[in-house]
Design a protein around this motif. Sequence first.
Motif, PDB file in Angstrom:
ATOM      1  N   LEU A   4       0.615  -1.263   0.134  1.00  0.00           N
ATOM      2  CA  LEU A   4      -0.034   0.156  -0.030  1.00  0.00           C
ATOM      3  C   LEU A   4       0.842   1.139  -0.096  1.00  0.00           C
ATOM      4  CD1 LEU A   4      -2.647  -1.111   2.758  1.00  0.00           C
ATOM      5  CD2 LEU A   4      -2.701  -1.280   0.374  1.00  0.00           C
TER       6      LEU A   4
ATOM      7  N   GLN B  72      -2.781   5.271   1.641  1.00  0.00           N
ATOM      8  CA  GLN B  72      -3.535   4.369   1.818  1.00  0.00           C
ATOM      9  C   GLN B  72      -3.234   3.678   3.088  1.00  0.00           C
ATOM     10  OE1 GLN B  72      -2.590   1.876  -1.553  1.00  0.00           O
ATOM     11  NE2 GLN B  72      -4.068   2.805  -2.924  1.00  0.00           N
TER      12      GLN B  72
ATOM     13  N   PHE C 298      -6.567   4.201   5.373  1.00  0.00           N
ATOM     14  CA  PHE C 298      -7.390   2.871   5.697  1.00  0.00           C
ATOM     15  C   PHE C 298      -7.219   2.464   7.265  1.00  0.00           C
ATOM     16  CE2 PHE C 298      -7.219  -2.026   5.252  1.00  0.00           C
ATOM     17  CZ  PHE C 298      -8.620  -1.964   5.002  1.00  0.00           C
TER      18      PHE C 298
ATOM     19  N   PHE D   6      -7.415   2.937  -3.800  1.00  0.00           N
ATOM     20  CA  PHE D   6      -7.521   1.527  -2.866  1.00  0.00           C
ATOM     21  C   PHE D   6      -8.661   0.797  -3.373  1.00  0.00           C
ATOM     22  CE2 PHE D   6      -8.992  -0.576   0.745  1.00  0.00           C
ATOM     23  CZ  PHE D   6      -7.999  -1.222   1.030  1.00  0.00           C
TER      24      PHE D   6
ATOM     25  N   ILE E  63      -7.653  -3.084  -4.832  1.00  0.00           N
ATOM     26  CA  ILE E  63      -7.399  -4.064  -3.528  1.00  0.00           C
ATOM     27  C   ILE E  63      -7.926  -5.534  -4.061  1.00  0.00           C
ATOM     28  CG2 ILE E  63      -9.688  -3.533  -2.815  1.00  0.00           C
ATOM     29  CD1 ILE E  63      -6.578  -4.412  -0.622  1.00  0.00           C
TER      30      ILE E  63
ATOM     31  N   GLN F  14      -3.560  -6.923  -0.626  1.00  0.00           N
ATOM     32  CA  GLN F  14      -4.641  -7.434   0.532  1.00  0.00           C
ATOM     33  C   GLN F  14      -3.868  -7.979   1.725  1.00  0.00           C
ATOM     34  OE1 GLN F  14      -6.221 -10.870  -1.852  1.00  0.00           O
ATOM     35  NE2 GLN F  14      -7.219  -9.412  -3.406  1.00  0.00           N
TER      36      GLN F  14
ATOM     37  N   ALA G  50      -3.351  -5.081   3.641  1.00  0.00           N
ATOM     38  CA  ALA G  50      -4.249  -4.457   4.290  1.00  0.00           C
ATOM     39  C   ALA G  50      -4.563  -5.296   5.638  1.00  0.00           C
ATOM     40  CB  ALA G  50      -5.348  -4.538   3.356  1.00  0.00           C
TER      41      ALA G  50
END
Length: 292
Positions: free
Chosen positions: A32, A36, A40, A202, A206, A213, A216
Amino acid sequence: MTNNQLKWLYLFILSLIWGSSFILIKKGLVGLTDYQVGSFRIVLTSVFLFSVGFKTLKQIRKEQWKWVAISGFVSSFFPPFLFAMAQNHIDSAIASVLNSLTPLATVIIGVLVFRILSTRRQIFGVVIGLVGTVILILVGADFNPNQNYWYSVLIIIATLGYALNVNIIKKYLNDISALAVTTGNFLFICIPSFVILYYSGFFGSILESEAMQRSAIFVAILSLFGTAIAKVIFNKLVQISSPVFASSVTYTMPVIAVIWGLIDGEAFSFMQIFAASVILLGVYMANKRNRT
């Protein structure tokens, strides 16, 4: 358990959680972007907090909302972006060390802006901790000469925000629950964070990227423990202790962060272990009670 015992327990828990947050940011940046990771993290934390703390917002009085908003932006909005941007250029362990400037900023801002007095012993402890921090930074720079330490300025700016936050909570928000303060913080910053996350691309990428992923998932862990749960514990710690004691968690965090850094292949030396010991001595001196 008394408040004096609780504050040390909270300090230990926060050290473990926040000391691990730097390596989680590092892993999040693999797939990311810094924007992000920051946005996030805030959006996920908002979801967690609103699900458990929305009803507590009624504790906040009308005149306190402006302080809740300011507290949210200086402690929970800007720092996640600043740390993510900085850790694109410096190691996670060094980032945690730079974060140790928070107690010094807390004392200065507390005295000059909020007229919150600190004892000579507290100031002396902060100075000792700062000396240990400087040693860690210098040794880290020798080990990593190719890293751009100009980005450390971003973390220093974040520590000023943390220092403002602990003093705001102690002076203006000390009579409401820690969960209410934290939930109120994210009420103000969740929408701008979602806008940033949306325009970062994003949501359009994703589902197609395994790297995104995986990253994340690390950010999700960081959001639940390192932001949502830890922020509530930290705000409670401020309320039952003092701004300087609460901010001293930034002294113990580097120890955990350095251990994670070693596991992840970051360079570390005996001199940095010595410096970490000096930092812990500073924590002790800053919080040792005067004899009556």
